[in-house]
Design an enzyme around this catalytic site. Sequence first.
Site, PDB file in Angstrom:
ATOM      1  N   LYS A  81       0.848  -1.199   0.000  1.00  0.00           N
ATOM      2  CA  LYS A  81       0.000   0.000   0.000  1.00  0.00           C
ATOM      3  C   LYS A  81       0.882   1.246   0.000  1.00  0.00           C
ATOM      4  O   LYS A  81       1.789   1.389   0.821  1.00  0.00           O
ATOM      5  CB  LYS A  81      -0.919   0.015   1.229  1.00  0.00           C
ATOM      6  N   ILE A  82       0.586   2.124  -0.931  1.00  0.00           N
ATOM      7  CA  ILE A  82       1.337   3.365  -1.116  1.00  0.00           C
ATOM      8  C   ILE A  82       0.350   4.528  -1.046  1.00  0.00           C
ATOM      9  O   ILE A  82      -0.690   4.496  -1.709  1.00  0.00           O
ATOM     10  CB  ILE A  82       2.045   3.394  -2.485  1.00  0.00           C
TER      11      ILE A  82
END
Length: 212
Positions: A81-82
């Site tokens: 997750k960014i």
Amino acid sequence: MKLFIDTANVSEIREMAWLVDGVTTNPSLVAREKRPFRDVIAEICEIVDGPISAEVTALDADGMIAEARDLAGIHDNVVVKIPMTEPGMQAVARLSGEGIRTNVTLVFSANQALLAAKCGATFVSPFVGRIDDIGGDGMGLVAEILGVYENYAFLTEVLAASIRHPRHMIEAATLGADIATVPYAVLKKLFDHPLTDTGIERFLKDWEGVPK
């Protein structure tokens, strides 16, 4: 539509593993477990054979990339997750080129979702509930993103996040969201309906009168 559970609680995940297609976590959810981050993610990956989202905490692109490579090494099922920031999208573009799957999180506009797709994100996560909380239309955003992606045949999947209640779930499904990630408490509510309960009660009461 694929169904993910939004939790880092291993007990909740074990209970619902037969149903869900994947798991999403975030730093707040992991912090509640008071266990080392990598240990939590590794254990989840052994329970659910599907995408397991683990989030970076660095704010610069190089830091995110370093964390992402480390997280991706935990298990083949890990999706990194960014956050939706300019450095975040720089990281997504580079990680995509390396074959590392990403989930762009904290998305609140179709413009952000468009950029995520152009950078090669595997998933994009519009936060439906948080938009509704400030008087916006969270599901309207999901519909807008789906329309944009259809126009250009992007491969990025739309993951409806910040689901707050069962109605959000059916709205996401009606719109055609690829995935909904749902907290444990909401997931449990999806099974329930008062008419189902009264129907069972009536059937069993009538059954008592059948000669044995």
